[in-house]
Design an enzyme around this catalytic site. Structure first.
Site, PDB file in Angstrom:
ATOM      1  N   VAL A  42       0.874  -1.183   0.000  1.00 45.34           N
ATOM      2  CA  VAL A  42       0.000   0.000   0.000  1.00 45.34           C
ATOM      3  C   VAL A  42       0.905   1.226   0.000  1.00 45.34           C
ATOM      4  O   VAL A  42       1.547   1.538   1.014  1.00 45.34           O
ATOM      5  CB  VAL A  42      -0.914   0.006   1.247  1.00 45.34           C
ATOM      6  CG1 VAL A  42      -1.814   1.241   1.237  1.00 45.34           C
ATOM      7  CG2 VAL A  42      -1.766  -1.262   1.306  1.00 45.34           C
ATOM      8  N   CYS A  52       4.918  -2.278   2.833  1.00 42.11           N
ATOM      9  CA  CYS A  52       5.177  -3.483   2.049  1.00 42.11           C
ATOM     10  C   CYS A  52       4.074  -4.513   2.303  1.00 42.11           C
ATOM     11  O   CYS A  52       3.393  -4.487   3.334  1.00 42.11           O
ATOM     12  CB  CYS A  52       6.530  -4.079   2.427  1.00 42.11           C
ATOM     13  SG  CYS A  52       7.949  -3.210   1.731  1.00 42.11           S
ATOM     14  N   GLU A  54       4.356  -7.489   3.183  1.00 37.94           N
ATOM     15  CA  GLU A  54       4.643  -8.290   4.376  1.00 37.94           C
ATOM     16  C   GLU A  54       4.115  -7.609   5.639  1.00 37.94           C
ATOM     17  O   GLU A  54       3.758  -8.280   6.605  1.00 37.94           O
ATOM     18  CB  GLU A  54       6.152  -8.520   4.504  1.00 37.94           C
ATOM     19  CG  GLU A  54       6.751  -9.389   3.398  1.00 37.94           C
ATOM     20  CD  GLU A  54       7.147  -8.600   2.159  1.00 37.94           C
ATOM     21  OE1 GLU A  54       6.633  -7.477   1.951  1.00 37.94           O
ATOM     22  OE2 GLU A  54       7.979  -9.118   1.398  1.00 37.94           O
ATOM     23  N   CYS A  88      11.597  -6.224   5.604  1.00 40.13           N
ATOM     24  CA  CYS A  88      10.519  -7.208   5.754  1.00 40.13           C
ATOM     25  C   CYS A  88      11.035  -8.543   6.277  1.00 40.13           C
ATOM     26  O   CYS A  88      10.307  -9.262   6.961  1.00 40.13           O
ATOM     27  CB  CYS A  88       9.775  -7.378   4.437  1.00 40.13           C
ATOM     28  SG  CYS A  88       8.722  -5.954   4.103  1.00 40.13           S
TER      29      CYS A  88
HETATM   30  N1  THU Z   1       7.623  -4.124  -1.737  1.00 42.18           N
HETATM   31  C1  THU Z   1       6.930  -4.999  -0.950  1.00 42.18           C
HETATM   32  O1  THU Z   1       5.696  -4.880  -0.795  1.00 42.18           O
HETATM   33  N2  THU Z   1       7.628  -5.985  -0.345  1.00 42.18           N
HETATM   34  C2  THU Z   1       8.948  -6.202  -0.485  1.00 42.18           C
HETATM   35  O2  THU Z   1       9.521  -7.013   0.232  1.00 42.18           O
HETATM   36  C3  THU Z   1       9.690  -5.471  -1.523  1.00 42.18           C
HETATM   37  C4  THU Z   1       9.048  -4.180  -1.932  1.00 42.18           C
HETATM   38  C5  THU Z   1       6.884  -3.020  -2.371  1.00 42.18           C
HETATM   39  C6  THU Z   1       7.140  -1.684  -1.732  1.00 42.18           C
HETATM   40  C7  THU Z   1       6.803  -0.743  -2.866  1.00 42.18           C
HETATM   41  O3  THU Z   1       5.397  -0.466  -2.828  1.00 42.18           O
HETATM   42  C8  THU Z   1       7.104  -1.529  -4.127  1.00 42.18           C
HETATM   43  O4  THU Z   1       7.246  -2.887  -3.721  1.00 42.18           O
HETATM   44  C9  THU Z   1       8.374  -1.091  -4.843  1.00 42.18           C
HETATM   45  O5  THU Z   1       9.455  -1.078  -3.983  1.00 42.18           O
END
Ligand code: THU
Length: 140
Positions: A42, A52, A54, A88
């Site tokens: 989000v 993230c 996670e 994460c």
């Molecule tokens: N992102 C995640 O949701 N989890 C991760 O472990 C890596 C990165 C998301 C964060 C951001 O919204 C997008 O990926 C680009 O970095």
């Protein structure tokens, strides 16, 4: 089990709010009591406060009763395995079963392989002498 987790992670990924990076992420995990939890990323106009996938997953884990994560899968916008970022890995570690497995782009790995010598409550307890875990629902 891995197919189900990947399916759930892909469903979550489709709900992602990623208007800035356009990089959608979905995560899903099996809890030691059999529950399944999931989350999506989000983003925010304040780029640095993006959540993230996670983080959403761990929030659902705690909200629905806690427990230990035993298996975890994360996918990108193509539905392919996505590597959890460093922050994460630490967020997941706090709630990991000691034998937690993660479906990584290079294959299945243990929590200790993705975060060697991870910092845990035990490291704090060693110095403070206090009990390792804070009381459930209590203050540190
Ligand atoms: N992102 C995640 O949701 N989890 C991760 O472990 C890596 C990165 C998301 C964060 C951001 O919204 C997008 O990926 C680009 O970095």
């Amino acid at each position: 089990m891995w197919a189900r987790l990947r399916e759930l992670a892909t469903e979550a990924m489709r709900r992602a709010y990623a208007p800035y990076s356009h990089f959608r992420v979905g995560a899903a995990a099996l809890v030691d009591d059999g529950r399944l939890v999931s989350g999506c990323n989000v983003e925010n106009a304040g780029y640095g406060v993006a959540l993230c996938a996670e983080c959403g997953l761990v929030s659902e884990l705690v909200r629905t009763g806690g427990g230990r994560l035993v298996a975890f899968a994360c996918v990108d916008g193509d539905g392919q395995p996505c590597s959890p970022c460093g922050r994460c890995r630490q967020v997941l570690s706090e709630h990991a079963h000691p034998d937690m497995l993660l479906a990584m782009p290079s294959g299945v790995m243990t929590i200790d392989q993705v975060l060697p010598d991870r910092f845990t409550q035990a490291d704090i307890a060693r110095v403070t002498g206090g009990p390792a875990p804070a009381p459930e629902g209590g203050r540190p």
